[in-house]
Scaffold this motif. Sequence first.
Motif, PDB file in Angstrom:
ATOM      1  N   GLU A  49       5.738  -4.327   4.920  1.00 19.00           N
ATOM      2  CA  GLU A  49       6.766  -5.210   4.365  1.00 19.00           C
ATOM      3  C   GLU A  49       6.166  -6.564   3.984  1.00 19.00           C
ATOM      4  OE1 GLU A  49       9.924  -5.490   7.167  1.00 19.00           O
ATOM      5  OE2 GLU A  49      10.556  -3.400   6.923  1.00 19.00           O
ATOM      6  N   ASP A  50       5.296  -7.083   4.840  1.00 25.76           N
ATOM      7  CA  ASP A  50       4.659  -8.370   4.555  1.00 25.76           C
ATOM      8  C   ASP A  50       3.783  -8.292   3.308  1.00 25.76           C
ATOM      9  OD1 ASP A  50       5.875  -9.461   6.734  1.00 25.76           O
ATOM     10  OD2 ASP A  50       4.082  -9.513   7.999  1.00 25.76           O
ATOM     11  N   LEU A  51       3.008  -7.215   3.180  1.00 22.82           N
ATOM     12  CA  LEU A  51       2.140  -7.078   2.007  1.00 22.82           C
ATOM     13  C   LEU A  51       2.954  -7.042   0.723  1.00 22.82           C
ATOM     14  CD1 LEU A  51      -0.530  -4.512   3.261  1.00 22.82           C
ATOM     15  CD2 LEU A  51      -0.913  -6.924   2.709  1.00 22.82           C
ATOM     16  N   LEU A  52       4.054  -6.308   0.745  1.00 20.49           N
ATOM     17  CA  LEU A  52       4.893  -6.235  -0.455  1.00 20.49           C
ATOM     18  C   LEU A  52       5.474  -7.607  -0.805  1.00 20.49           C
ATOM     19  CD1 LEU A  52       6.751  -2.850   0.164  1.00 20.49           C
ATOM     20  CD2 LEU A  52       4.913  -3.311  -1.468  1.00 20.49           C
ATOM     21  N   ALA A  53       5.876  -8.362   0.201  1.00 15.55           N
ATOM     22  CA  ALA A  53       6.403  -9.707  -0.052  1.00 15.55           C
ATOM     23  C   ALA A  53       5.322 -10.620  -0.611  1.00 15.55           C
ATOM     24  CB  ALA A  53       6.985 -10.286   1.237  1.00 15.55           C
ATOM     25  N   ILE A  54       4.115 -10.510  -0.063  1.00 13.46           N
ATOM     26  CA  ILE A  54       2.999 -11.334  -0.553  1.00 13.46           C
ATOM     27  C   ILE A  54       2.666 -10.973  -1.985  1.00 13.46           C
ATOM     28  CG2 ILE A  54       0.516 -11.737  -0.281  1.00 13.46           C
ATOM     29  CD1 ILE A  54       1.017 -11.397   2.785  1.00 13.46           C
ATOM     30  N   TRP A  55       2.593  -9.684  -2.276  1.00 21.98           N
ATOM     31  CA  TRP A  55       2.212  -9.251  -3.620  1.00 21.98           C
ATOM     32  C   TRP A  55       3.249  -9.626  -4.670  1.00 21.98           C
ATOM     33  CZ3 TRP A  55       0.430  -3.707  -1.849  1.00 21.98           C
ATOM     34  CH2 TRP A  55      -0.770  -3.843  -1.129  1.00 21.98           C
ATOM     35  N   ALA A  56       4.498  -9.780  -4.234  1.00 17.52           N
ATOM     36  CA  ALA A  56       5.530 -10.219  -5.172  1.00 17.52           C
ATOM     37  C   ALA A  56       5.344 -11.687  -5.562  1.00 17.52           C
ATOM     38  CB  ALA A  56       6.915 -10.022  -4.556  1.00 17.52           C
ATOM     39  N   GLN A  91      -5.016 -15.119  21.457  1.00 13.44           N
ATOM     40  CA  GLN A  91      -3.608 -15.361  21.736  1.00 13.44           C
ATOM     41  C   GLN A  91      -2.679 -14.554  20.830  1.00 13.44           C
ATOM     42  OE1 GLN A  91      -4.361 -19.738  21.190  1.00 13.44           O
ATOM     43  NE2 GLN A  91      -3.084 -19.887  23.041  1.00 13.44           N
ATOM     44  N   LEU A  92      -3.249 -13.816  19.885  1.00 14.74           N
ATOM     45  CA  LEU A  92      -2.459 -13.137  18.866  1.00 14.74           C
ATOM     46  C   LEU A  92      -2.436 -11.629  19.081  1.00 14.74           C
ATOM     47  CD1 LEU A  92      -3.801 -14.993  15.693  1.00 14.74           C
ATOM     48  CD2 LEU A  92      -1.798 -15.597  17.081  1.00 14.74           C
ATOM     49  N   SER A  93      -1.375 -10.994  18.627  1.00 15.93           N
ATOM     50  CA  SER A  93      -1.298  -9.532  18.599  1.00 15.93           C
ATOM     51  C   SER A  93      -2.211  -9.004  17.489  1.00 15.93           C
ATOM     52  CB  SER A  93       0.138  -9.093  18.327  1.00 15.93           C
ATOM     53  OG  SER A  93       0.518  -9.488  17.014  1.00 15.93           O
ATOM     54  N   GLY A  94      -2.403  -7.676  17.485  1.00 17.70           N
ATOM     55  CA  GLY A  94      -3.211  -7.064  16.444  1.00 17.70           C
ATOM     56  C   GLY A  94      -2.649  -7.315  15.055  1.00 17.70           C
ATOM     57  N   GLY A  95      -1.335  -7.226  14.927  1.00 12.59           N
ATOM     58  CA  GLY A  95      -0.717  -7.477  13.625  1.00 12.59           C
ATOM     59  C   GLY A  95      -0.915  -8.903  13.151  1.00 12.59           C
ATOM     60  N   MET A  96      -0.797  -9.854  14.081  1.00 12.61           N
ATOM     61  CA  MET A  96      -0.988 -11.245  13.705  1.00 12.61           C
ATOM     62  C   MET A  96      -2.454 -11.521  13.351  1.00 12.61           C
ATOM     63  SD  MET A  96       1.981 -12.475  13.695  1.00 12.61           S
ATOM     64  CE  MET A  96       1.656 -14.225  13.514  1.00 12.61           C
ATOM     65  N   ARG A  97      -3.378 -10.872  14.052  1.00 12.77           N
ATOM     66  CA  ARG A  97      -4.794 -11.046  13.704  1.00 12.77           C
ATOM     67  C   ARG A  97      -5.087 -10.495  12.313  1.00 12.77           C
ATOM     68  NH1 ARG A  97      -5.518  -9.783  19.270  1.00 12.77           N
ATOM     69  NH2 ARG A  97      -6.099  -7.612  18.808  1.00 12.77           N
ATOM     70  N   GLN A  98      -4.446  -9.384  11.972  1.00 13.46           N
ATOM     71  CA  GLN A  98      -4.668  -8.863  10.621  1.00 13.46           C
ATOM     72  C   GLN A  98      -4.049  -9.778   9.577  1.00 13.46           C
ATOM     73  OE1 GLN A  98      -6.582  -7.689   8.649  1.00 13.46           O
ATOM     74  NE2 GLN A  98      -6.408  -5.464   8.716  1.00 13.46           N
ATOM     75  N   ARG A  99      -2.943 -10.440   9.906  1.00 12.77           N
ATOM     76  CA  ARG A  99      -2.385 -11.427   8.984  1.00 12.77           C
ATOM     77  C   ARG A  99      -3.377 -12.565   8.737  1.00 12.77           C
ATOM     78  NH1 ARG A  99       2.149  -9.699  11.859  1.00 12.77           N
ATOM     79  NH2 ARG A  99       3.888  -9.015  10.542  1.00 12.77           N
ATOM     80  N   VAL A 100      -4.127 -12.938   9.767  1.00 15.18           N
ATOM     81  CA  VAL A 100      -5.158 -13.961   9.576  1.00 15.18           C
ATOM     82  C   VAL A 100      -6.219 -13.439   8.603  1.00 15.18           C
ATOM     83  CG1 VAL A 100      -6.871 -15.442  10.692  1.00 15.18           C
ATOM     84  CG2 VAL A 100      -4.744 -14.875  11.890  1.00 15.18           C
ATOM     85  N   GLY A 101      -6.608 -12.167   8.763  1.00 21.82           N
ATOM     86  CA  GLY A 101      -7.563 -11.585   7.829  1.00 21.82           C
ATOM     87  C   GLY A 101      -7.040 -11.576   6.403  1.00 21.82           C
ATOM     88  N   LEU A 125      -3.579  -0.322  13.597  1.00 23.54           N
ATOM     89  CA  LEU A 125      -2.335  -0.871  14.134  1.00 23.54           C
ATOM     90  C   LEU A 125      -1.372   0.242  14.535  1.00 23.54           C
ATOM     91  CD1 LEU A 125      -1.823  -3.635  11.423  1.00 23.54           C
ATOM     92  CD2 LEU A 125      -2.926  -3.876  13.661  1.00 23.54           C
ATOM     93  N   ASP A 126      -0.481  -0.067  15.479  1.00 21.52           N
ATOM     94  CA  ASP A 126       0.533   0.908  15.876  1.00 21.52           C
ATOM     95  C   ASP A 126       1.579   1.043  14.778  1.00 21.52           C
ATOM     96  OD1 ASP A 126       3.025  -0.859  16.493  1.00 21.52           O
ATOM     97  OD2 ASP A 126       1.413  -1.848  17.591  1.00 21.52           O
ATOM     98  N   ALA A 127       2.423   2.070  14.881  1.00 18.87           N
ATOM     99  CA  ALA A 127       3.355   2.418  13.803  1.00 18.87           C
ATOM    100  C   ALA A 127       4.323   1.290  13.476  1.00 18.87           C
ATOM    101  CB  ALA A 127       4.125   3.687  14.173  1.00 18.87           C
ATOM    102  N   GLN A 128       4.877   0.633  14.492  1.00 18.88           N
ATOM    103  CA  GLN A 128       5.836  -0.441  14.232  1.00 18.88           C
ATOM    104  C   GLN A 128       5.165  -1.626  13.547  1.00 18.88           C
ATOM    105  OE1 GLN A 128       7.843  -1.443  17.873  1.00 18.88           O
ATOM    106  NE2 GLN A 128       8.853   0.534  18.051  1.00 18.88           N
ATOM    107  N   THR A 129       3.963  -1.989  14.030  1.00 22.05           N
ATOM    108  CA  THR A 129       3.255  -3.112  13.417  1.00 22.05           C
ATOM    109  C   THR A 129       2.842  -2.769  11.993  1.00 22.05           C
ATOM    110  OG1 THR A 129       2.430  -3.768  15.589  1.00 22.05           O
ATOM    111  CG2 THR A 129       1.304  -4.687  13.667  1.00 22.05           C
ATOM    112  N   ARG A 130       2.435  -1.521  11.783  1.00 25.55           N
ATOM    113  CA  ARG A 130       2.065  -1.092  10.433  1.00 25.55           C
ATOM    114  C   ARG A 130       3.254  -1.223   9.481  1.00 25.55           C
ATOM    115  NH1 ARG A 130      -0.116   3.363  11.807  1.00 25.55           N
ATOM    116  NH2 ARG A 130       1.605   4.770  11.344  1.00 25.55           N
ATOM    117  N   GLU A 131       4.440  -0.848   9.949  1.00 19.00           N
ATOM    118  CA  GLU A 131       5.636  -0.974   9.108  1.00 19.00           C
ATOM    119  C   GLU A 131       5.906  -2.439   8.761  1.00 19.00           C
ATOM    120  OE1 GLU A 131       8.827   0.294   6.875  1.00 19.00           O
ATOM    121  OE2 GLU A 131       7.377   1.569   7.899  1.00 19.00           O
ATOM    122  N   LEU A 132       5.787  -3.320   9.738  1.00 16.99           N
ATOM    123  CA  LEU A 132       5.986  -4.747   9.481  1.00 16.99           C
ATOM    124  C   LEU A 132       4.964  -5.284   8.491  1.00 16.99           C
ATOM    125  CD1 LEU A 132       6.719  -5.982  13.122  1.00 16.99           C
ATOM    126  CD2 LEU A 132       8.361  -5.880  11.226  1.00 16.99           C
TER     127      LEU A 132
END
Length: 257
Positions: free
Chosen positions: A170-177, A129-139, A160-167
């Motif tokens: 941003e998510d990784l940087l927020a998590i690492w902070a 039920q999830l997009s590729g980006g959301m599945r990687q968030r699960v990982g 991942l596609d370019a737009q999802t990679r950009e998102l």
Amino acid sequence: MPLHIEKVSHSYGTVEALKDIDLDIADGETVVLIGPSGCGKSTLLGIIGGLLQPTAGRVSLSGPPPADSLNPFTYIFQDFALLPWRSVAANVALVLEHRGLGAAECRERVVAALALTGLTEFAAAYPKQLSGGMRQRVGIARALVVRPAVLLLDEPLSALDAQTRELLMEDLLAIWAREQSTRVYVTHNLEEAARLADRVVVLSRRPGRIREVLRIDVPVAERGRPEHATLLIDVHRRLWAMIRDEAATAEREMLNV
């Protein structure tokens, strides 16, 4: 935790993959490994994580892992490797099974990991039920739920596609902070390196040696701002200038195999 790589070399039979890698990585630092294809980036990551025994040299941590860390080293790969019959929450909880944790602590860890990765409302969903980006968030959540001292990322955004990679960047940087692991990140993507790294380690073609270490002085949290666009372009150009000729040679070598 600080990570120390001392005189690490590795060979596959007669093929020398890495030679005399010396690198100290500070607590909470993000180091990105780049270089031409076949330069030993993933081999080095495997040695750091204990999947490979180096031919020579050693990898060590300074001091014991944090008390709540279940794995000192944890991987995130480009392949999400989710179990399709398990929900998002159950996929994240998988790595906590057989750890001797109580049910309440398992729930607390899963809830925290889902919140950290923006997956709380998807806890009951299934991978299909999830997009590729959301599945990687699960990982990513599955890796973070064990609260690793060192997080090892092997091209986690390459599928991942370019737009999802950009998102996801941003998510990784927020998590690492918000979390305190030390990170070693392998990529072929120079934009990812410029955006995510505190330092970029450039490896030469086989046998991989450290050719140069480039420190990026602008804080990672500020690199998405328009005023730093020129800096990122400059870093990208410098990195490409370092590896272009060797990347072309490596491509010809691989095509002739």
